[in-house]
Design a protein around this motif. Sequence first.
Motif, PDB file in Angstrom:
ATOM      1  N   LEU A  32       0.823  -1.220   0.000  1.00  0.00           N
ATOM      2  CA  LEU A  32       0.000   0.000   0.000  1.00  0.00           C
ATOM      3  C   LEU A  32       0.849   1.259   0.000  1.00  0.00           C
ATOM      4  O   LEU A  32       0.563   2.214  -0.719  1.00  0.00           O
ATOM      5  CB  LEU A  32      -0.943   0.019   1.204  1.00  0.00           C
ATOM      6  CG  LEU A  32      -2.103  -0.954   1.184  1.00  0.00           C
ATOM      7  CD1 LEU A  32      -2.859  -0.894   2.505  1.00  0.00           C
ATOM      8  CD2 LEU A  32      -3.037  -0.661   0.021  1.00  0.00           C
ATOM      9  N   THR A  33       1.876   1.276   0.821  1.00  0.00           N
ATOM     10  CA  THR A  33       2.697   2.475   0.950  1.00  0.00           C
ATOM     11  C   THR A  33       3.745   2.594  -0.154  1.00  0.00           C
ATOM     12  O   THR A  33       4.439   3.609  -0.229  1.00  0.00           O
ATOM     13  CB  THR A  33       3.406   2.516   2.317  1.00  0.00           C
ATOM     14  OG1 THR A  33       4.220   1.349   2.462  1.00  0.00           O
ATOM     15  CG2 THR A  33       2.398   2.610   3.450  1.00  0.00           C
ATOM     16  N   ALA A  34       3.841   1.575  -0.989  1.00  0.00           N
ATOM     17  CA  ALA A  34       4.793   1.542  -2.112  1.00  0.00           C
ATOM     18  C   ALA A  34       6.236   1.652  -1.631  1.00  0.00           C
ATOM     19  O   ALA A  34       7.090   2.221  -2.293  1.00  0.00           O
ATOM     20  CB  ALA A  34       4.478   2.632  -3.135  1.00  0.00           C
ATOM     21  N   GLU A  35       6.487   1.078  -0.466  1.00  0.00           N
ATOM     22  CA  GLU A  35       7.841   1.033   0.060  1.00  0.00           C
ATOM     23  C   GLU A  35       8.446  -0.328  -0.255  1.00  0.00           C
ATOM     24  O   GLU A  35       7.746  -1.245  -0.672  1.00  0.00           O
ATOM     25  CB  GLU A  35       7.812   1.239   1.585  1.00  0.00           C
ATOM     26  CG  GLU A  35       7.300   2.610   1.985  1.00  0.00           C
ATOM     27  CD  GLU A  35       7.080   2.741   3.480  1.00  0.00           C
ATOM     28  OE1 GLU A  35       7.624   3.671   4.061  1.00  0.00           O
ATOM     29  OE2 GLU A  35       6.348   1.899   4.041  1.00  0.00           O
ATOM     30  N   VAL A  36       9.730  -0.443  -0.040  1.00  0.00           N
ATOM     31  CA  VAL A  36      10.386  -1.744  -0.194  1.00  0.00           C
ATOM     32  C   VAL A  36      10.391  -2.432   1.166  1.00  0.00           C
ATOM     33  O   VAL A  36      10.395  -1.761   2.201  1.00  0.00           O
ATOM     34  CB  VAL A  36      11.816  -1.605  -0.775  1.00  0.00           C
ATOM     35  CG1 VAL A  36      11.773  -1.100  -2.205  1.00  0.00           C
ATOM     36  CG2 VAL A  36      12.675  -0.709   0.086  1.00  0.00           C
ATOM     37  N   THR A  57      -1.473   5.035  -8.324  1.00  0.00           N
ATOM     38  CA  THR A  57      -2.002   6.011  -7.373  1.00  0.00           C
ATOM     39  C   THR A  57      -2.348   5.281  -6.076  1.00  0.00           C
ATOM     40  O   THR A  57      -2.514   4.049  -6.083  1.00  0.00           O
ATOM     41  CB  THR A  57      -3.275   6.689  -7.917  1.00  0.00           C
ATOM     42  OG1 THR A  57      -4.325   5.713  -7.984  1.00  0.00           O
ATOM     43  CG2 THR A  57      -3.046   7.329  -9.284  1.00  0.00           C
ATOM     44  N   PRO A  58      -2.479   6.003  -4.979  1.00  0.00           N
ATOM     45  CA  PRO A  58      -2.855   5.333  -3.724  1.00  0.00           C
ATOM     46  C   PRO A  58      -4.159   4.536  -3.840  1.00  0.00           C
ATOM     47  O   PRO A  58      -4.255   3.423  -3.322  1.00  0.00           O
ATOM     48  CB  PRO A  58      -2.997   6.489  -2.730  1.00  0.00           C
ATOM     49  CG  PRO A  58      -2.064   7.531  -3.254  1.00  0.00           C
ATOM     50  CD  PRO A  58      -2.159   7.408  -4.749  1.00  0.00           C
ATOM     51  N   ARG A  59      -5.143   5.071  -4.528  1.00  0.00           N
ATOM     52  CA  ARG A  59      -6.416   4.358  -4.683  1.00  0.00           C
ATOM     53  C   ARG A  59      -6.227   3.083  -5.491  1.00  0.00           C
ATOM     54  O   ARG A  59      -6.783   2.034  -5.165  1.00  0.00           O
ATOM     55  CB  ARG A  59      -7.455   5.256  -5.348  1.00  0.00           C
ATOM     56  CG  ARG A  59      -8.809   4.568  -5.463  1.00  0.00           C
ATOM     57  CD  ARG A  59      -9.851   5.501  -5.998  1.00  0.00           C
ATOM     58  NE  ARG A  59     -10.207   6.420  -4.934  1.00  0.00           N
ATOM     59  CZ  ARG A  59     -11.118   7.373  -5.047  1.00  0.00           C
ATOM     60  NH1 ARG A  59     -11.747   7.552  -6.174  1.00  0.00           N
ATOM     61  NH2 ARG A  59     -11.404   8.161  -4.040  1.00  0.00           N
TER      62      ARG A  59
END
Length: 167
Positions: free
Chosen positions: A34-38, A106-108
Amino acid sequence: MRDRQPARGERRALEFEAFVAGAAGRLLHAATLLTAEVPDANPRARRLLTLALAHTYARWDRLRGEDPYDCARQYLATRFTHTTWHPHGAFGHARTGPRGPLAGLTPRERLVLVLRIYEGVAEEQTAALLGLPAERVHTICERATATVLHPARTASAVRAPAKAAPS
């Protein structure tokens, strides 16, 4: 009556501990997507997980037959929604450093894709959770899936035209 309270509290703690042992890894992975982190650098995802688990623990005695995983996942999704779709949300800001595989969405789109594909939540349930029509959830999921499977070519990925051989 006094002897029952400590036993109930201990049982509650043990049940919740067992739940966390089984669910925290999957919930953290969902939060990281969700947060697009690794996975190795995911402070926002860890914060989301902590908030979701704290919320679930606070509701533990009132779940009464509800699935605690669903409770935690719903809170994770709604908290992510609240923080990304509102002007002062912490998770919508631009990130520096490594970016996860869903960073181009996008977050959505990330939220719908994670709920539908990774978590296997039905389209109608996802729509109800997000307050969107099911058709909109379907469209967002299709677009997000296409974006992930067929990412747009970046300028660095486009090959330079071959130079003509000297005559």
